[in-house]
Design an enzyme around this catalytic site. Structure first.
Site, PDB file in Angstrom:
ATOM      1  N   ASP A  80      13.928   4.087 -13.298  1.00 33.07           N
ATOM      2  CA  ASP A  80      14.135   4.531 -14.675  1.00 33.07           C
ATOM      3  C   ASP A  80      12.877   4.328 -15.508  1.00 33.07           C
ATOM      4  O   ASP A  80      11.963   3.587 -15.135  1.00 33.07           O
ATOM      5  CB  ASP A  80      15.305   3.771 -15.306  1.00 33.07           C
ATOM      6  CG  ASP A  80      15.099   2.264 -15.294  1.00 33.07           C
ATOM      7  OD1 ASP A  80      14.646   1.726 -14.271  1.00 33.07           O
ATOM      8  OD2 ASP A  80      15.392   1.604 -16.314  1.00 33.07           O
ATOM      9  N   GLU A 142      16.408  -0.896 -14.854  1.00 34.32           N
ATOM     10  CA  GLU A 142      15.584  -2.074 -15.111  1.00 34.32           C
ATOM     11  C   GLU A 142      15.183  -2.150 -16.569  1.00 34.32           C
ATOM     12  O   GLU A 142      15.043  -3.248 -17.134  1.00 34.32           O
ATOM     13  CB  GLU A 142      14.336  -2.042 -14.214  1.00 34.32           C
ATOM     14  CG  GLU A 142      13.509  -3.324 -14.220  1.00 34.32           C
ATOM     15  CD  GLU A 142      12.416  -3.349 -15.299  1.00 34.32           C
ATOM     16  OE1 GLU A 142      11.793  -4.418 -15.472  1.00 34.32           O
ATOM     17  OE2 GLU A 142      12.206  -2.302 -15.952  1.00 34.32           O
ATOM     18  N   GLU A 167       5.272  -3.570 -10.417  1.00 33.08           N
ATOM     19  CA  GLU A 167       5.061  -3.391 -11.859  1.00 33.08           C
ATOM     20  C   GLU A 167       3.561  -3.390 -12.175  1.00 33.08           C
ATOM     21  O   GLU A 167       2.758  -3.961 -11.426  1.00 33.08           O
ATOM     22  CB  GLU A 167       5.741  -4.521 -12.639  1.00 33.08           C
ATOM     23  CG  GLU A 167       7.251  -4.517 -12.574  1.00 33.08           C
ATOM     24  CD  GLU A 167       7.886  -3.574 -13.584  1.00 33.08           C
ATOM     25  OE1 GLU A 167       7.140  -2.834 -14.250  1.00 33.08           O
ATOM     26  OE2 GLU A 167       9.119  -3.586 -13.700  1.00 33.08           O
ATOM     27  N   HIS A 354       5.306   1.789 -21.797  1.00 30.72           N
ATOM     28  CA  HIS A 354       6.121   1.928 -23.013  1.00 30.72           C
ATOM     29  C   HIS A 354       5.313   2.509 -24.177  1.00 30.72           C
ATOM     30  O   HIS A 354       5.673   2.314 -25.335  1.00 30.72           O
ATOM     31  CB  HIS A 354       6.716   0.574 -23.439  1.00 30.72           C
ATOM     32  CG  HIS A 354       7.574  -0.075 -22.401  1.00 30.72           C
ATOM     33  ND1 HIS A 354       8.396  -1.153 -22.683  1.00 30.72           N
ATOM     34  CD2 HIS A 354       7.758   0.188 -21.079  1.00 30.72           C
ATOM     35  CE1 HIS A 354       9.038  -1.521 -21.584  1.00 30.72           C
ATOM     36  NE2 HIS A 354       8.662  -0.722 -20.603  1.00 30.72           N
TER      37      HIS A 354
END
Length: 381
Positions: A80, A142, A167, A354
């Protein structure tokens, strides 16, 4: 036989398949299209693929396994992405775009790009018998609830000895990170006509006192907990948003204050929640309002691996970087809970995650593929 797409084709296809997860149901999406793409590609490579549906409709994990036996290596990532504001992007977030020696797109570094790089790395070993299994793990949600990782713990699978979560860490191995709890303080007073304050009990005025007490408590946390292994060595408490009332000429009868706490190793979320409730109760009693502390999502406990573990040392050797800590949160504590020696390590930087115009540097691709090949050689051959 299906022709395996190239790295760029694989990544482009993943970016073009939106899989936003959010606590807001109106923008939350299924991750099944991404899961089925990955399952198809890994099946073509000879992996056995197990799609694990979650209780939430339209959500699933993927466990793709090459080889048999005990132990083995997990290469893990989430399918996601966070929501995005397309108007802030220079190009479509759902279309892979190359410029300035970067690949732009939502999820390029956080973290669909990791799956494309895994596929490139495993191609070299498809004809080589593995002594321990290689397990590719793709999880759901997540970025919101971590329900994918929670479901894995509940099911007790996969079982492996080592796990690397890709990550974006700038290729620095991460052996420890903070946890997070997200809470809501709900204050219910009594609305009334603003011309006479005695007609009601103003929830927003209580919120003002609550904020002061929360900030005092934040200061206490920073003096109580200190871990010099972190760049920011103390816990943090952030006042995130406040909502209350409905009109200037009405006494505010309802107010919500949302905040988070970044937990240090050794801190317990339930104990923190209880302490906060106990500190705020006298304020509520004095103001004659109802006050409750509500868990917005299940807390994620801190991750505290071993700096001298076999996997950490191997990752340090393969990358040339010393292991470090970070303040952001990952699925690592869930994998660690299942008994895996776990490291967070991947291409790109958290500063790009983000954000509008998220990107994966082109010069991170070959080092990541080389790293993944080294890990497979070390733990599966």
């Amino acid at each position: 036989m299906n022709i395996q797409p190239s790295l760029i084709e694989t990544l482009s296809s993943l970016i073009e398949t939106p899989s936003i997860s959010s606590t807001l149901t109106e923008i939350d999406m299924s991750n099944l299209p991404v899961i089925h793409k990955l399952a198809g590609w890994f099946e073509n490579l000879g992996f056995h693929c197990d799609i694990m549906p979650l209780e939430e409709p339209g959500k699933a994990n993927l466990i793709a396994t090459l080889g048999q036996g005990s132990g083995g290596l997990v290469l893990a990532g989430h399918t996601d992405t966070v929501p995005c504001d397309e108007s802030l992007w220079k190009s479509s977030p759902f279309q892979l775009y190359e410029a300035n020696n970067r690949l732009y797109g939502l999820g390029t570094c956080d973290m669909k790009g990791f799956f494309a790089l895994i596929i490139e790395a495993v191609k070299e070993y498809l004809a080589t018998p593995l002594t321990s299994p290689l397990i590719i793990l793709a999880t759901a949600d997540e970025e919101s609830s971590m329900n994918g990782a929670r479901a894995l713990v509940k099911a007790g699978k996969p079982k492996a000895r080592f796990a690397v979560i890709g990550e974006p860490t700038g290729m620095n191995p991460v052996y420890m990170h903070k946890g997070i709890m997200m809470e809501r303080i709900r204050i219910i007073g009594q609305s009334g006509h603003s011309s006479n304050p005695s007609l009601g009990r103003n929830a927003m005025e209580t919120a003002h006192k609550v904020i002061s007490e929360i900030l005092n408590y934040r200061q206490e946390l920073t003096s109580r907990y200190n871990n010099p292994g972190f760049t920011l060595p103390t816990p943090t408490l952030n006042l995130g948003c406040i909502h209350g009332g409905d009109n200037p000429n009405r006494i505010c009868g309802h107010c919500d204050l949302d905040f988070d706490v970044r937990l240090m190793p050794g801190m317990d979320s339930q104990a923190i929640r209880t302490e906060i409730s106990n500190r705020l109760l006298p304020i509520a009693e004095k103001d004659q309002v109802d006050l409750s502390v509500i868990e917005l999502t299940p807390s994620i406990e801190p991750f505290s691996g071993q700096k001298e573990s076999d996997l950490v040392k191997t990752c340090e050797k393969l990358t040339g970087y010393s292991a470090k800590t970070v303040a952001f949160t990952t699925e690592a504590p869930f994998f660690s809970k299942m008994g895996m020696d776990t490291v967070v390590l991947g291409p790109g930087h958290i500063e790009q995650a983000h954000q509008p115009d998220e990107f994966l540097p082109l010069d991170a691709i070959n080092p990541t593929i080389k790293l993944l090949k080294g890990l497979i050689k070390q733990y599966c051959l």
